[in-house]
Design an enzyme around this catalytic site. Sequence first.
Site, PDB file in Angstrom:
ATOM      1  N   ASP A  60       0.881  -1.172   0.000  1.00 34.95           N
ATOM      2  CA  ASP A  60       0.000   0.000   0.000  1.00 34.95           C
ATOM      3  C   ASP A  60       0.912   1.213   0.000  1.00 34.95           C
ATOM      4  O   ASP A  60       1.535   1.532   1.017  1.00 34.95           O
ATOM      5  CB  ASP A  60      -0.888  -0.017   1.243  1.00 34.95           C
ATOM      6  CG  ASP A  60      -1.836   1.184   1.315  1.00 34.95           C
ATOM      7  OD1 ASP A  60      -1.651   2.144   0.543  1.00 34.95           O
ATOM      8  OD2 ASP A  60      -2.755   1.165   2.154  1.00 34.95           O
ATOM      9  N   VAL A  61       1.025   1.881  -1.143  1.00 33.56           N
ATOM     10  CA  VAL A  61       2.010   2.953  -1.275  1.00 33.56           C
ATOM     11  C   VAL A  61       1.683   4.163  -0.408  1.00 33.56           C
ATOM     12  O   VAL A  61       2.537   5.036  -0.212  1.00 33.56           O
ATOM     13  CB  VAL A  61       2.169   3.393  -2.745  1.00 33.56           C
ATOM     14  CG1 VAL A  61       2.672   2.240  -3.601  1.00 33.56           C
ATOM     15  CG2 VAL A  61       0.879   3.978  -3.304  1.00 33.56           C
TER      16      VAL A  61
ATOM     17  N   TYR B  63      -7.801  14.464  -7.399  1.00 35.78           N
ATOM     18  CA  TYR B  63      -6.968  13.919  -8.470  1.00 35.78           C
ATOM     19  C   TYR B  63      -6.098  15.013  -9.092  1.00 35.78           C
ATOM     20  O   TYR B  63      -4.881  14.850  -9.237  1.00 35.78           O
ATOM     21  CB  TYR B  63      -7.859  13.286  -9.536  1.00 35.78           C
ATOM     22  CG  TYR B  63      -7.102  12.608 -10.649  1.00 35.78           C
ATOM     23  CD1 TYR B  63      -6.652  11.302 -10.516  1.00 35.78           C
ATOM     24  CD2 TYR B  63      -6.847  13.264 -11.849  1.00 35.78           C
ATOM     25  CE1 TYR B  63      -5.955  10.672 -11.540  1.00 35.78           C
ATOM     26  CE2 TYR B  63      -6.151  12.646 -12.878  1.00 35.78           C
ATOM     27  CZ  TYR B  63      -5.715  11.353 -12.721  1.00 35.78           C
ATOM     28  OH  TYR B  63      -5.019  10.744 -13.734  1.00 35.78           O
TER      29      TYR B  63
ATOM     30  N   LYS C  47      -1.926  15.364  -8.938  1.00 35.47           N
ATOM     31  CA  LYS C  47      -1.062  15.350 -10.117  1.00 35.47           C
ATOM     32  C   LYS C  47      -0.229  16.624 -10.212  1.00 35.47           C
ATOM     33  O   LYS C  47       0.949  16.590 -10.612  1.00 35.47           O
ATOM     34  CB  LYS C  47      -1.901  15.137 -11.373  1.00 35.47           C
ATOM     35  CG  LYS C  47      -2.580  13.766 -11.429  1.00 35.47           C
ATOM     36  CD  LYS C  47      -1.571  12.625 -11.341  1.00 35.47           C
ATOM     37  CE  LYS C  47      -2.223  11.261 -11.432  1.00 35.47           C
ATOM     38  NZ  LYS C  47      -1.249  10.162 -11.414  1.00 35.47           N
TER      39      LYS C  47
END
Length: 261
Positions: free
Chosen positions: A63-64, A156, A160
């Site tokens: 799980d990063v 999101y 990014k």
Amino acid sequence: MNRFRGKVAIVTGAGAGIGRATALRLASEGAQVAAFDISRERAEETVKTIEENGGRAAPFVADVSEKVSVEASVDAVVTQLGLPFCLVNCAGILKISPALTMTVEEFDAVIGVNLRGVFLMSTAVARHMVAAAQPGRIVNVSSIHAAISLRDSAGYAASKGGIEALTFTLAADWAEYGITVNAVRPGATWSALTTPMYTPEVLSALEKRIPLGAVAQPEQVAAAIAYLASEEASYSTGAVLAVDGGYTVNGDLPGKEYSPR
């Protein structure tokens, strides 16, 4: 080509989409791939495909977004496979929700995987590289939505944009160690994440908006990642390479097409 023969590469999100395509591409060029995914089944499927094609790989469940999981998995790679030369941060999630109704938990979940995951993975791998005085490559997967708004996706888009800012900072911080840090910025790309959203209407709008006239295959993005991970890109750091079919340079902007990574 065998640009990565004898080298170990970690790819997160290796169970699907751009991550899977990248794992297969690096393995096809000789890398021994540590396929990271939160799903053991997906990681093992990617490894199976690599091995069936004559490559070498091993699955790692991680799980990063969790420091303990990341550090244990990276340490396991070093112990079992050797010091990685390359890290590709592909793991990502997307939640579509208007900002006015998006919960803090939804926002944090996206930031946790997409941005904190890049930080945790990059620092865990870089510590090993620095300790061994070995140069290396880190490639992060951003999105055109670091620069172009995507409606109802505050988490999101923020993640990014943060990835690109982090890429610039780590590139400057780690240049003295011979570690390059770059990013790719994909546009609309076929993947498990996006395919359900590419309705005929959305595809029609995208094909009109993208100068090259088509949604990318994940293998096309993987090719750009492989370049940035290779010695051929040894003088590039802090760079963001657009892989979007010309999307961001097209001045004709239809209104509502959907085009995340």
